[in-house]
Design a protein around this motif. Structure first.
Motif, PDB file in Angstrom:
ATOM      1  N   ILE A  40      22.429  40.776  -9.983  1.00  0.00           N
ATOM      2  CA  ILE A  40      21.337  39.917  -9.324  1.00  0.00           C
ATOM      3  C   ILE A  40      20.209  40.671  -9.936  1.00  0.00           C
ATOM      4  CG2 ILE A  40      20.198  39.259  -7.268  1.00  0.00           C
ATOM      5  CD1 ILE A  40      22.730  39.282  -5.821  1.00  0.00           C
ATOM      6  N   PRO A  41      19.292  39.866 -10.483  1.00  0.00           N
ATOM      7  CA  PRO A  41      18.029  40.354 -11.113  1.00  0.00           C
ATOM      8  C   PRO A  41      17.149  40.902  -9.970  1.00  0.00           C
ATOM      9  CG  PRO A  41      18.460  38.417 -11.821  1.00  0.00           C
ATOM     10  CD  PRO A  41      19.357  38.352 -11.021  1.00  0.00           C
ATOM     11  N   HIS A  42      16.721  42.152 -10.145  1.00  0.00           N
ATOM     12  CA  HIS A  42      15.804  42.661  -9.201  1.00  0.00           C
ATOM     13  C   HIS A  42      16.720  42.870  -7.725  1.00  0.00           C
ATOM     14  CE1 HIS A  42      12.409  42.454 -11.870  1.00  0.00           C
ATOM     15  NE2 HIS A  42      12.721  41.097 -11.678  1.00  0.00           N
ATOM     16  N   GLY A  43      17.825  43.091  -7.666  1.00  0.00           N
ATOM     17  CA  GLY A  43      18.672  43.012  -6.512  1.00  0.00           C
ATOM     18  C   GLY A  43      18.421  44.300  -5.377  1.00  0.00           C
ATOM     19  N   ASP A  44      17.766  45.094  -5.946  1.00  0.00           N
ATOM     20  CA  ASP A  44      17.554  46.510  -5.289  1.00  0.00           C
ATOM     21  C   ASP A  44      16.144  46.497  -4.870  1.00  0.00           C
ATOM     22  OD1 ASP A  44      20.138  47.358  -5.506  1.00  0.00           O
ATOM     23  OD2 ASP A  44      19.762  48.396  -7.373  1.00  0.00           O
ATOM     24  N   ASP A  45      15.314  45.568  -5.113  1.00  0.00           N
ATOM     25  CA  ASP A  45      13.889  45.504  -4.620  1.00  0.00           C
ATOM     26  C   ASP A  45      13.894  45.144  -3.352  1.00  0.00           C
ATOM     27  OD1 ASP A  45      13.289  45.911  -7.343  1.00  0.00           O
ATOM     28  OD2 ASP A  45      12.377  43.924  -7.765  1.00  0.00           O
ATOM     29  N   LYS A  46      12.811  45.580  -2.423  1.00  0.00           N
ATOM     30  CA  LYS A  46      12.711  45.452  -1.046  1.00  0.00           C
ATOM     31  C   LYS A  46      12.016  43.798  -0.874  1.00  0.00           C
ATOM     32  CE  LYS A  46      13.754  49.539  -0.096  1.00  0.00           C
ATOM     33  NZ  LYS A  46      15.109  49.688   0.261  1.00  0.00           N
ATOM     34  N   LEU A  47      12.265  43.291   0.152  1.00  0.00           N
ATOM     35  CA  LEU A  47      11.669  41.879   0.379  1.00  0.00           C
ATOM     36  C   LEU A  47      11.443  42.051   1.963  1.00  0.00           C
ATOM     37  CD1 LEU A  47      11.231  38.958  -0.384  1.00  0.00           C
ATOM     38  CD2 LEU A  47      13.723  38.663   0.361  1.00  0.00           C
ATOM     39  N   ASN A  48      10.243  41.506   2.341  1.00  0.00           N
ATOM     40  CA  ASN A  48       9.625  41.692   3.715  1.00  0.00           C
ATOM     41  C   ASN A  48       9.815  39.841   4.197  1.00  0.00           C
ATOM     42  OD1 ASN A  48       9.430  44.215   4.154  1.00  0.00           O
ATOM     43  ND2 ASN A  48       7.236  44.103   2.949  1.00  0.00           N
ATOM     44  N   VAL A  49      10.536  39.787   5.330  1.00  0.00           N
ATOM     45  CA  VAL A  49      10.506  38.553   5.973  1.00  0.00           C
ATOM     46  C   VAL A  49      10.169  38.748   7.303  1.00  0.00           C
ATOM     47  CG1 VAL A  49      12.073  36.529   6.551  1.00  0.00           C
ATOM     48  CG2 VAL A  49      12.361  37.716   4.354  1.00  0.00           C
ATOM     49  N   GLU A  50       9.483  37.795   7.868  1.00  0.00           N
ATOM     50  CA  GLU A  50       8.973  38.155   9.394  1.00  0.00           C
ATOM     51  C   GLU A  50       9.972  37.255  10.022  1.00  0.00           C
ATOM     52  OE1 GLU A  50       5.099  37.318  12.076  1.00  0.00           O
ATOM     53  OE2 GLU A  50       4.800  38.093   9.955  1.00  0.00           O
ATOM     54  N   LEU A  51      10.835  37.649  11.193  1.00  0.00           N
ATOM     55  CA  LEU A  51      11.788  37.113  11.934  1.00  0.00           C
ATOM     56  C   LEU A  51      11.742  37.494  13.456  1.00  0.00           C
ATOM     57  CD1 LEU A  51      14.943  37.537   9.798  1.00  0.00           C
ATOM     58  CD2 LEU A  51      13.787  35.392   9.736  1.00  0.00           C
ATOM     59  N   THR A  52      11.621  36.729  14.418  1.00  0.00           N
ATOM     60  CA  THR A  52      11.585  37.008  15.636  1.00  0.00           C
ATOM     61  C   THR A  52      12.818  37.776  16.021  1.00  0.00           C
ATOM     62  OG1 THR A  52      12.687  34.672  16.631  1.00  0.00           O
ATOM     63  CG2 THR A  52      10.271  34.871  16.121  1.00  0.00           C
ATOM     64  N   VAL A  53      12.984  38.234  17.028  1.00  0.00           N
ATOM     65  CA  VAL A  53      14.058  39.066  17.422  1.00  0.00           C
ATOM     66  C   VAL A  53      15.270  38.023  17.912  1.00  0.00           C
ATOM     67  CG1 VAL A  53      15.011  40.521  19.402  1.00  0.00           C
ATOM     68  CG2 VAL A  53      12.776  41.007  18.622  1.00  0.00           C
ATOM     69  N   LYS A  54      15.082  36.839  18.153  1.00  0.00           N
ATOM     70  CA  LYS A  54      16.168  35.881  18.372  1.00  0.00           C
ATOM     71  C   LYS A  54      16.566  35.374  17.127  1.00  0.00           C
ATOM     72  CE  LYS A  54      14.441  34.151  23.152  1.00  0.00           C
ATOM     73  NZ  LYS A  54      13.961  32.956  23.813  1.00  0.00           N
ATOM     74  N   GLU A  55      15.623  35.412  16.157  1.00  0.00           N
ATOM     75  CA  GLU A  55      16.284  34.882  15.069  1.00  0.00           C
ATOM     76  C   GLU A  55      17.238  35.921  14.345  1.00  0.00           C
ATOM     77  OE1 GLU A  55      12.784  31.923  13.308  1.00  0.00           O
ATOM     78  OE2 GLU A  55      12.603  33.923  13.180  1.00  0.00           O
ATOM     79  N   VAL A  56      16.837  37.212  14.416  1.00  0.00           N
ATOM     80  CA  VAL A  56      17.548  38.307  14.042  1.00  0.00           C
ATOM     81  C   VAL A  56      18.912  38.167  14.608  1.00  0.00           C
ATOM     82  CG1 VAL A  56      18.048  40.715  13.898  1.00  0.00           C
ATOM     83  CG2 VAL A  56      15.778  39.625  13.051  1.00  0.00           C
ATOM     84  N   MET A  57      18.892  37.872  16.062  1.00  0.00           N
ATOM     85  CA  MET A  57      20.201  38.052  16.775  1.00  0.00           C
ATOM     86  C   MET A  57      21.112  36.937  16.467  1.00  0.00           C
ATOM     87  SD  MET A  57      18.517  39.126  20.655  1.00  0.00           S
ATOM     88  CE  MET A  57      20.135  39.008  21.139  1.00  0.00           C
ATOM     89  N   ALA A  58      20.323  35.735  16.192  1.00  0.00           N
ATOM     90  CA  ALA A  58      21.297  34.499  15.773  1.00  0.00           C
ATOM     91  C   ALA A  58      21.924  34.755  14.526  1.00  0.00           C
ATOM     92  CB  ALA A  58      20.179  33.256  15.685  1.00  0.00           C
ATOM     93  N   LEU A  59      21.176  35.432  13.550  1.00  0.00           N
ATOM     94  CA  LEU A  59      21.720  35.836  12.018  1.00  0.00           C
ATOM     95  C   LEU A  59      22.932  36.961  12.169  1.00  0.00           C
ATOM     96  CD1 LEU A  59      18.659  35.887   9.663  1.00  0.00           C
ATOM     97  CD2 LEU A  59      20.438  34.013   9.574  1.00  0.00           C
ATOM     98  N   ALA A  60      22.828  37.705  13.361  1.00  0.00           N
ATOM     99  CA  ALA A  60      23.861  38.566  13.677  1.00  0.00           C
ATOM    100  C   ALA A  60      25.089  38.070  14.323  1.00  0.00           C
ATOM    101  CB  ALA A  60      23.105  39.767  14.385  1.00  0.00           C
ATOM    102  N   GLY A  61      24.905  36.612  14.407  1.00  0.00           N
ATOM    103  CA  GLY A  61      26.189  36.272  15.111  1.00  0.00           C
ATOM    104  C   GLY A  61      26.268  35.865  16.508  1.00  0.00           C
ATOM    105  N   ILE A  62      25.131  36.295  17.318  1.00  0.00           N
ATOM    106  CA  ILE A  62      25.008  35.931  18.611  1.00  0.00           C
ATOM    107  C   ILE A  62      24.727  34.423  18.753  1.00  0.00           C
ATOM    108  CG2 ILE A  62      23.678  36.427  20.894  1.00  0.00           C
ATOM    109  CD1 ILE A  62      23.273  39.288  19.752  1.00  0.00           C
ATOM    110  N   ARG A  63      25.180  33.745  19.414  1.00  0.00           N
ATOM    111  CA  ARG A  63      25.027  32.061  19.704  1.00  0.00           C
ATOM    112  C   ARG A  63      24.231  31.851  20.960  1.00  0.00           C
ATOM    113  NH1 ARG A  63      26.198  31.390  14.865  1.00  0.00           N
ATOM    114  NH2 ARG A  63      28.333  31.793  14.303  1.00  0.00           N
ATOM    115  N   PHE A  64      23.458  30.963  20.656  1.00  0.00           N
ATOM    116  CA  PHE A  64      22.382  30.586  21.605  1.00  0.00           C
ATOM    117  C   PHE A  64      22.857  29.213  21.726  1.00  0.00           C
ATOM    118  CE2 PHE A  64      20.111  34.414  19.942  1.00  0.00           C
ATOM    119  CZ  PHE A  64      19.556  34.741  20.836  1.00  0.00           C
ATOM    120  N   HIS A  65      23.430  28.999  22.813  1.00  0.00           N
ATOM    121  CA  HIS A  65      24.160  27.523  22.905  1.00  0.00           C
ATOM    122  C   HIS A  65      22.933  26.622  23.433  1.00  0.00           C
ATOM    123  CE1 HIS A  65      28.185  29.034  22.705  1.00  0.00           C
ATOM    124  NE2 HIS A  65      27.953  29.983  23.594  1.00  0.00           N
ATOM    125  N   GLY A  66      22.967  25.525  22.785  1.00  0.00           N
ATOM    126  CA  GLY A  66      21.894  24.471  22.771  1.00  0.00           C
ATOM    127  C   GLY A  66      20.804  24.562  22.010  1.00  0.00           C
TER     128      GLY A  66
END
Length: 69
Positions: free
Chosen positions: A7-33
């Motif tokens: 992957i070109p530039h695969g080790d470069d850093k990337l900043n993305v602004e996410l809320t805590v809830k969004e990070v939790m959702a990506l980590a697998g925690i389900r927010f029903h509804g």
């Protein structure tokens, strides 16, 4: 079968602004509804990747999110 993906530039850093809830959702925690949390977070990640590669190449190269996992 052992294949290496480059992957070109695969080790470069990337900043993305996410809320805590969004990070939790990506980590697998389900927010029903409220599936929109995970959708929103994935869109932000995809957008950051597209912007990174557009800036670097001057053209639109995208990496599908499913390829990253």
């Amino acid at each position: 079968m052992n294949s290496t993906v480059k992957i070109p530039h695969g080790d470069d850093k990337l900043n993305v602004e996410l809320t805590v809830k969004e990070v939790m959702a990506l980590a697998g925690i389900r927010f029903h509804g409220n599936h929109s949390l995970e959708v929103s977070a994935r869109k932000k990640l995809n957008s950051a990747l597209v912007e990174t590669y557009e800036k670097d190449n001057g053209r639109k190269d995208t990496i599908e999110y499913q390829m990253l996992s």
